[in-house]
Motif scaffolding. Sequence first.
Motif, PDB file in Angstrom:
ATOM      1  N   LYS A  45       0.757  -1.183   0.162  1.00 19.98           N
ATOM      2  CA  LYS A  45      -0.118   0.169   0.128  1.00 19.98           C
ATOM      3  C   LYS A  45       0.971   1.331  -0.042  1.00 19.98           C
ATOM      4  O   LYS A  45       2.066   1.279   0.071  1.00 19.98           O
ATOM      5  CB  LYS A  45      -0.844   0.078   1.310  1.00 19.98           C
ATOM      6  N   THR A  46       0.328   2.353  -0.363  1.00 15.11           N
ATOM      7  CA  THR A  46       1.019   3.713  -0.225  1.00 15.11           C
ATOM      8  C   THR A  46       0.261   4.817  -0.083  1.00 15.11           C
ATOM      9  O   THR A  46      -0.955   4.604   0.309  1.00 15.11           O
ATOM     10  CB  THR A  46       1.676   3.846  -1.594  1.00 15.11           C
ATOM     11  N   GLU A  47       0.533   5.953  -0.324  1.00 18.23           N
ATOM     12  CA  GLU A  47      -0.277   7.259  -0.350  1.00 18.23           C
ATOM     13  C   GLU A  47      -0.123   8.067  -1.539  1.00 18.23           C
ATOM     14  O   GLU A  47       0.988   7.897  -2.235  1.00 18.23           O
ATOM     15  CB  GLU A  47       0.308   8.032   1.157  1.00 18.23           C
TER      16      GLU A  47
ATOM     17  N   ASP B 290       4.146  -0.836   3.615  1.00 19.47           N
ATOM     18  CA  ASP B 290       4.038   0.174   3.025  1.00 19.47           C
ATOM     19  C   ASP B 290       5.466   0.468   2.157  1.00 19.47           C
ATOM     20  O   ASP B 290       6.475  -0.299   2.146  1.00 19.47           O
ATOM     21  CB  ASP B 290       4.255   1.374   4.043  1.00 19.47           C
TER      22      ASP B 290
END
Length: 478
Positions: free
Chosen positions: A144-146, A435
Motif C-alpha cells: 500500500k502507499t499514499e 508500505d
Amino acid sequence: MSHSHPSRRHFLGTAAGAASAGAFGLGSLGGLNAAFAAELFDPTTPRQPHHTPKAKSVIWLHMAGAPSTLDLFDYKPELIKLAGTPLPDSFGKDLKTATDGGVGNLYASKRTWKQHGESGAWVSDLLPHIAKQVDDIAFLKGSKTEGSTHVIASLKLHTAGLVPGRPALGSWVQYGLGSANPDLPAFVVLPTGVGAAGGGRGAVIWSSGFLPAALQGTPFRKGDSPILHLARPDGITEKEQRAQLDLLRSLNGDLSERYPGDTELVARAKSYDLAYRMQVSAPEAVDFAKETEATKKAYGIGTKETDEYGTALLRARRLVERGVRFVHVISGAPDNSVDSWDAHNNLEKNHAVMCKQVDQPVGALLADLKARGLLDTTLVVWASEFGRTPYGQSGDGRDHNPWGYTQWIAGGGIKPGTYGSTDPIGLRAEAGIVDTYDLQATLLWQLGLNHKKLVFAHQGRAEKATTVFGDVIKEILA
C-alpha cells in the motif's frame, strides 16, 4: 585571515565540536560527523555497513505508470464472479476515489490463471517467463502507499517524500556504503522506452536531494557510449587531458576553500576524475561482445518488442557484476501504441504490449543471476507507484489504487513465497501490509544498513532515508 573569515581548518574543528554536541551522528559511517560530512565526503570511498550484509547490489525495476497486479499476480476468483456488478458497499465504505474517473462496475480482464513452481504462486498468462521463476520470488501482496497521482506516489516510492527535494534510495545506499568500483558510478539509471512513463521518468526520482550532489543517479543512454560527452575530444591526447584535469582540480580546490559548503562544486570536481576513468570502464560495462548469442537471445535482444528492455537488463547484470550498488531501470512504453502501464482504458491492449516488453527480459535476468551465483547477493525489486482498482474505468480500464497491490523482491537473502494479501476483490491490503517505507527499510537492511541509524543532518534535522517511518519486513528474511 581576518576574524570574520576563519580558516577552513578552524571551521571544521569548530563544526565538529558543535555538531557532536547536537548528537547528529552518522553511526558507523567512518566516524565523520553529519554536520560537516558534505564537505569531506568522497562517494568513491567504500564504507563499513552497520551490520553484516546479505546483499551487495540492487536492481530496481520500476514499472512506471502502475500495472494492474490484479491481472498479473493477484488472482481473485471473487472479482471474476462479481465482474459487471457495482462495487459492493462493504468494500467501498469510506473509499476516496483516486482520480476523477468515478467508480464503475467491477471489471475482470480475459486472463487465464495458473499456479507455478513448488510454491504454487499464482501468475496470469501475461507473464509466462516470470512465472517460471516464482520459487525465487517473495510476493508482497499487501502493498500500500499514499498519494493518488503518479508524481506524488512515485516520489514517495523512490525518495520517501511527497514533494521533490529528498534523496533517492540509490543515493542513500551510496551514501551509506560508498562505491565498490571507483571506475563506475555507484548509482546508475537505465531509462527505457517512450511516453510519459507515469511520472516515473523525471530526474527528481534519482536526485541526491539534500545529500552531496555526487550521489545522484547517473543515467546511461542507449548505444556503445552510455554517457554523453564521455569520450575524449578529437585531437586531445591522454597526456593533455590529464594536464587539463589537474589544472581544474587545482582551481576547484581553491574555490572549495572559499566556499566549503558548496557540494555541487565538490561533486563537479570529482565527476571530472570519475569521467576520466569511465572512458574505459563505462563502454566496457555495456559491451556485449563477450556475451554469448544464447544469453542475448534469452534476454530478448534482437527481437523488436524486447530488444531495448532486454538490453537494459543485461546491462544491469553486467553493472552489478562490476560492483555497481544500485541500478534503477525505468520501463517506458516500447512504442507509441501505449503511453506506459497507465491503463485507464483498453487495459487488454496496454498490458499485452507492456508485458510483452518486460516479461522475457525479467525472467531471463532472474535465471541469469541465479546461474552465475549473483542472485544470492543481488536484490531484484519489481515496484510501481501504486496498483489499479478492481472496478472499471472507461469501460475497459482501471483507475489508480494506492490501497492494495502487489510488489515483489527476489534474491539478496530474501525468503521466497507469498506474503500478505488484499481483500477478496483486490481493493485494499488486509494482511501483511507493506508500505513503501517498509520496502525501503528492508532493502537497506539486506545491504547492511539500519534505516534508523543512516542519518544526515540537514537544516537542523537528523534526516533519515525513510523519514520517521518504516519497519524491516522480518517475515521475508531468509
